[in-house]
Design a protein around this motif. Sequence first.
Motif, PDB file in Angstrom:
ATOM      1  N   GLY A 252      -4.793   1.788  -0.913  1.00 29.57           N
ATOM      2  CA  GLY A 252      -5.709   2.731  -0.310  1.00 29.57           C
ATOM      3  C   GLY A 252      -5.438   2.919   1.158  1.00 29.57           C
ATOM      4  O   GLY A 252      -4.375   2.532   1.666  1.00 29.57           O
ATOM      5  N   LEU A 253      -6.403   3.538   1.825  1.00 24.78           N
ATOM      6  CA  LEU A 253      -6.308   3.826   3.257  1.00 24.78           C
ATOM      7  C   LEU A 253      -7.230   2.865   4.003  1.00 24.78           C
ATOM      8  O   LEU A 253      -8.403   2.709   3.647  1.00 24.78           O
ATOM      9  N   VAL A 254      -6.696   2.246   5.043  1.00 20.58           N
ATOM     10  CA  VAL A 254      -7.471   1.301   5.836  1.00 20.58           C
ATOM     11  C   VAL A 254      -7.061   1.435   7.290  1.00 20.58           C
ATOM     12  O   VAL A 254      -5.927   1.824   7.587  1.00 20.58           O
ATOM     13  N   GLN A 255      -7.965   1.129   8.184  1.00 20.99           N
ATOM     14  CA  GLN A 255      -7.648   1.164   9.609  1.00 20.99           C
ATOM     15  C   GLN A 255      -6.900  -0.101  10.014  1.00 20.99           C
ATOM     16  O   GLN A 255      -7.036  -1.161   9.379  1.00 20.99           O
ATOM     17  N   ALA A 256      -6.132   0.008  11.059  1.00 22.90           N
ATOM     18  CA  ALA A 256      -5.422  -1.154  11.586  1.00 22.90           C
ATOM     19  C   ALA A 256      -6.399  -2.289  11.859  1.00 22.90           C
ATOM     20  O   ALA A 256      -7.500  -2.063  12.381  1.00 22.90           O
ATOM     21  N   GLY A 257      -5.991  -3.486  11.482  1.00 22.06           N
ATOM     22  CA  GLY A 257      -6.852  -4.649  11.609  1.00 22.06           C
ATOM     23  C   GLY A 257      -7.673  -4.946  10.375  1.00 22.06           C
ATOM     24  O   GLY A 257      -8.275  -6.022  10.270  1.00 22.06           O
ATOM     25  N   GLY A 258      -7.692  -4.010   9.447  1.00 24.62           N
ATOM     26  CA  GLY A 258      -8.470  -4.178   8.226  1.00 24.62           C
ATOM     27  C   GLY A 258      -7.730  -4.973   7.174  1.00 24.62           C
ATOM     28  O   GLY A 258      -6.632  -5.488   7.400  1.00 24.62           O
TER      29      GLY A 258
ATOM     30  N   THR B 251       2.346   0.273   6.295  1.00 30.77           N
ATOM     31  CA  THR B 251       2.233   1.437   5.424  1.00 30.77           C
ATOM     32  C   THR B 251       3.463   1.567   4.539  1.00 30.77           C
ATOM     33  O   THR B 251       4.590   1.580   5.033  1.00 30.77           O
ATOM     34  N   ALA B 252       3.242   1.617   3.229  1.00 33.24           N
ATOM     35  CA  ALA B 252       4.339   1.664   2.267  1.00 33.24           C
ATOM     36  C   ALA B 252       3.758   1.775   0.862  1.00 33.24           C
ATOM     37  O   ALA B 252       2.548   1.623   0.658  1.00 33.24           O
ATOM     38  N   VAL B 253       4.649   2.024  -0.076  1.00 30.43           N
ATOM     39  CA  VAL B 253       4.295   1.861  -1.485  1.00 30.43           C
ATOM     40  C   VAL B 253       4.597   0.408  -1.849  1.00 30.43           C
ATOM     41  O   VAL B 253       5.711  -0.074  -1.608  1.00 30.43           O
ATOM     42  N   TYR B 254       3.622  -0.268  -2.394  1.00 34.48           N
ATOM     43  CA  TYR B 254       3.761  -1.672  -2.760  1.00 34.48           C
ATOM     44  C   TYR B 254       3.976  -1.788  -4.270  1.00 34.48           C
ATOM     45  O   TYR B 254       3.232  -1.199  -5.052  1.00 34.48           O
ATOM     46  N   TYR B 255       5.000  -2.553  -4.623  1.00 29.31           N
ATOM     47  CA  TYR B 255       5.372  -2.717  -6.024  1.00 29.31           C
ATOM     48  C   TYR B 255       5.200  -4.171  -6.459  1.00 29.31           C
ATOM     49  O   TYR B 255       5.615  -5.091  -5.747  1.00 29.31           O
ATOM     50  N   CYS B 256       4.643  -4.348  -7.624  1.00 25.40           N
ATOM     51  CA  CYS B 256       4.604  -5.641  -8.264  1.00 25.40           C
ATOM     52  C   CYS B 256       5.873  -5.800  -9.093  1.00 25.40           C
ATOM     53  O   CYS B 256       6.359  -4.827  -9.693  1.00 25.40           O
ATOM     54  N   ALA B 257       6.422  -7.007  -9.113  1.00 27.36           N
ATOM     55  CA  ALA B 257       7.635  -7.264  -9.884  1.00 27.36           C
ATOM     56  C   ALA B 257       7.533  -8.631 -10.550  1.00 27.36           C
ATOM     57  O   ALA B 257       6.797  -9.510 -10.073  1.00 27.36           O
ATOM     58  N   ALA B 258       8.278  -8.807 -11.632  1.00 28.87           N
ATOM     59  CA  ALA B 258       8.231 -10.067 -12.364  1.00 28.87           C
ATOM     60  C   ALA B 258       9.579 -10.369 -12.998  1.00 28.87           C
ATOM     61  O   ALA B 258      10.331  -9.449 -13.341  1.00 28.87           O
ATOM     62  N   LYS B 259       9.874 -11.658 -13.118  1.00 25.71           N
ATOM     63  CA  LYS B 259      11.097 -12.060 -13.791  1.00 25.71           C
ATOM     64  C   LYS B 259      10.910 -13.407 -14.427  1.00 25.71           C
ATOM     65  O   LYS B 259      10.088 -14.213 -13.982  1.00 25.71           O
TER      66      LYS B 259
ATOM     67  N   GLN C 211       0.031   2.929  -3.271  1.00 27.00           N
ATOM     68  CA  GLN C 211       0.194   3.325  -1.863  1.00 27.00           C
ATOM     69  C   GLN C 211      -0.783   2.565  -0.974  1.00 27.00           C
ATOM     70  O   GLN C 211      -1.987   2.491  -1.265  1.00 27.00           O
ATOM     71  N   VAL C 212      -0.259   2.016   0.093  1.00 30.16           N
ATOM     72  CA  VAL C 212      -1.075   1.413   1.147  1.00 30.16           C
ATOM     73  C   VAL C 212      -0.800   2.173   2.431  1.00 30.16           C
ATOM     74  O   VAL C 212       0.358   2.286   2.859  1.00 30.16           O
TER      75      VAL C 212
END
Length: 118
Positions: A10-16, A90-98, A113-114
């Motif tokens: 989501g959308l958050v302010q810096a420091g959040g 700020t980026a798209v965050y992906y979960c991964a597993a192996k 999206q963050v």
Amino acid sequence: QVQLVESGGGLVQAGGSLRLSCAASGTSISINVMGWFRQAPGKQRELVATITSGGSTNYADSANGRFTISRGNAKNTVYLQMNSLKPEDTAVYYCAAKWSGHTPYDYWGQGTQVTVSP
């Protein structure tokens, strides 16, 4: 087939703060390694943090001290608690597993999206 589903961006302010969640379906076996990666626009995907089924963790320098990765009580769930967020997170965050600690990641989520505003 194992599937990973992320949530919590989501959308958050810096420091959040934000908490990302990832749940794996399609297997009853405990996945050895689960992790979080991120990709900012114009940049390569990079490791954020990983955790093994035994609880061992590893963090990127950029995440160390601000982010915490943990595994949930439900099998094959993983969380990323992100505090003191910065615009550069700020980026798209992906979960991964192996399954193995010595191989490329076998499974990837669709990404969440963050966005951190100044």
